[in-house]
Design a protein around this motif. Structure first.
Motif, PDB file in Angstrom:
ATOM      1  N   ALA A   1      49.617  37.292  66.021  1.00 19.94           N
ATOM      2  CA  ALA A   1      50.856  37.940  66.022  1.00 19.94           C
ATOM      3  C   ALA A   1      51.808  36.820  66.655  1.00 19.94           C
ATOM      4  O   ALA A   1      53.059  36.349  66.156  1.00 19.94           O
ATOM      5  N   ASP A   2      51.545  36.162  67.506  1.00 24.66           N
ATOM      6  CA  ASP A   2      52.288  35.200  68.367  1.00 24.66           C
ATOM      7  C   ASP A   2      51.900  33.510  68.530  1.00 24.66           C
ATOM      8  O   ASP A   2      50.613  33.545  68.239  1.00 24.66           O
ATOM      9  N   GLU A   3      52.539  33.018  68.895  1.00 25.28           N
ATOM     10  CA  GLU A   3      52.130  31.224  68.512  1.00 25.28           C
ATOM     11  C   GLU A   3      51.356  30.995  69.997  1.00 25.28           C
ATOM     12  O   GLU A   3      50.198  30.003  69.780  1.00 25.28           O
ATOM     13  N   SER A   4      50.742  31.989  71.043  1.00 24.24           N
ATOM     14  CA  SER A   4      50.611  31.890  72.073  1.00 24.24           C
ATOM     15  C   SER A   4      49.359  32.816  71.814  1.00 24.24           C
ATOM     16  O   SER A   4      48.209  32.234  72.954  1.00 24.24           O
ATOM     17  N   ASN A   5      48.749  32.861  70.680  1.00 25.01           N
ATOM     18  CA  ASN A   5      47.344  33.504  70.142  1.00 25.01           C
ATOM     19  C   ASN A   5      47.024  34.800  71.013  1.00 25.01           C
ATOM     20  O   ASN A   5      45.554  35.010  71.542  1.00 25.01           O
ATOM     21  N   ARG A   6      48.113  35.728  71.470  1.00 20.80           N
ATOM     22  CA  ARG A   6      47.963  37.075  72.093  1.00 20.80           C
ATOM     23  C   ARG A   6      47.237  37.848  71.827  1.00 20.80           C
ATOM     24  O   ARG A   6      46.839  38.983  71.930  1.00 20.80           O
ATOM     25  N   TYR A   7      47.961  38.363  70.784  1.00 25.37           N
ATOM     26  CA  TYR A   7      48.504  39.374  70.232  1.00 25.37           C
ATOM     27  C   TYR A   7      47.600  39.319  68.819  1.00 25.37           C
ATOM     28  O   TYR A   7      47.913  38.578  67.849  1.00 25.37           O
TER      29      TYR A   7
ATOM     30  N   GLY B   1      41.066  37.336  76.603  1.00 25.75           N
ATOM     31  CA  GLY B   1      42.723  37.008  77.210  1.00 25.75           C
ATOM     32  C   GLY B   1      43.735  37.568  75.864  1.00 25.75           C
ATOM     33  O   GLY B   1      44.679  36.840  75.620  1.00 25.75           O
ATOM     34  N   ILE B   2      42.820  38.441  74.736  1.00 25.34           N
ATOM     35  CA  ILE B   2      43.057  38.642  73.201  1.00 25.34           C
ATOM     36  C   ILE B   2      43.876  40.163  73.335  1.00 25.34           C
ATOM     37  O   ILE B   2      42.617  40.663  73.829  1.00 25.34           O
ATOM     38  N   THR B   3      44.796  40.460  72.944  1.00 30.05           N
ATOM     39  CA  THR B   3      45.385  41.799  72.930  1.00 30.05           C
ATOM     40  C   THR B   3      44.807  42.383  71.692  1.00 30.05           C
ATOM     41  O   THR B   3      45.437  42.009  70.911  1.00 30.05           O
TER      42      THR B   3
END
Length: 256
Positions: A100-106, A131-133
């Motif tokens: 969902a985001d460019e930092s590959n978190r969601y 580290g992924i939500t």
């Protein structure tokens, strides 16, 4: 400003829009509904559709050009609605998953409509170890979660976040789904509204209506929380979590 984190606007790649003309119309409807930015989240690895990362990035870029040429003020970003499946961890290793985001978190994760596979908890744990939500798609329409809401509570308590489809909350999918969406929200088990828009009857934008109902039922602060959480997810920032509460299913016992 409303941000839509789940939509099927890209034409001819899943069960969403079937033409560029329909996609343009849906984008206009989004803007008319107060949406300024939207994630393009075609189905991926769900048994029917495979939409690889590079293809979605390319198609989203092309779609943005069409929107700009038609003076439609919608900013679109590439993403995927990923079905939980045995190949998901390998797909992450192969860099074929969009977030969902460019930092590959969601990561937007979808369960089958009527089930939560037995391996889900273990796989989600492995995903979150990276580290992924995990962001759970439409739990209010999953019949397994409806019958066993502790599944959702356990996932949220473990650090997942959840979307509720705006149309579910305002009753478009029927009273049963509406009531369960309300229960999810009242028990702090949801974090954002999304449209999950398809080019289908009753699958359009009802974000404004859902936000108005949320403010009426839960208060202005709660409604603003859903707005800011959507922005936080798009930016890869922390969402504001309220303390999740278990949904206790009422049981009726007869004396006879």
């Amino acid at each position: 400003m409303l941000i839509d984190l789940h939509s099927h606007l890209l034409p001819n790649i899943d069960d969403g829009s079937k033409s560029l003309r329909a996609s343009i119309r849906m984008a206009k409807e989004a803007v008319d509904s107060g949406i300024k930015a939207a994630l393009m989240t075609p189905h991926h690895m769900n048994g029917h559709y495979v939409n690889h990362k590079d293809d979605v990035i390319r198609l989203t870029s092309e779609f943005q050009k069409h929107l700009d040429n038609n003076d439609i003020g919608l900013q679109v970003f590439p993403s995927q609605e990923v079905r939980i499946n045995g190949g998901l961890l390998q797909a992450l290793d192969d860099d074929d998953i969009l977030f969902a985001d460019e930092s590959n978190r969601y990561l937007l994760l979808e369960f089958p409509d009527d089930d939560v596979p037995t391996y889900s908890k273990d796989m989600i744990f492995q995903i979150m170890q990276r580290g992924i939500t995990v962001e759970i798609a439409h739990p209010e329409r999953n019949t397994k979660i409806m019958s066993t809401p502790s599944i959702l509570f356990d996932l949220i308590e473990a650090g997942a976040v959840a979307q509720v489809t705006a149309s579910s909350y305002v009753g478009t999918f029927g009273k049963k789904v509406e009531k369960f969406a309300e229960e999810i929200i009242k028990h702090n088990l949801a974090h954002v509204f999304v449209s999950d828009a398809h080019d289908l009857p009753n699958r359009d934008y009802e974000m404004v209506e859902a936000m108005a109902k949320l403010e009426k039922q839960m208060g202005r602060d709660y409604q603003e929380l859903f707005e800011t959480n959507a922005e936080a997810i798009l930016d890869g920032d922390n969402v504001t979590n309220l303390v999740p509460e278990p949904i206790v299913k009422r049981k009726f016992f007869s004396k006879f």
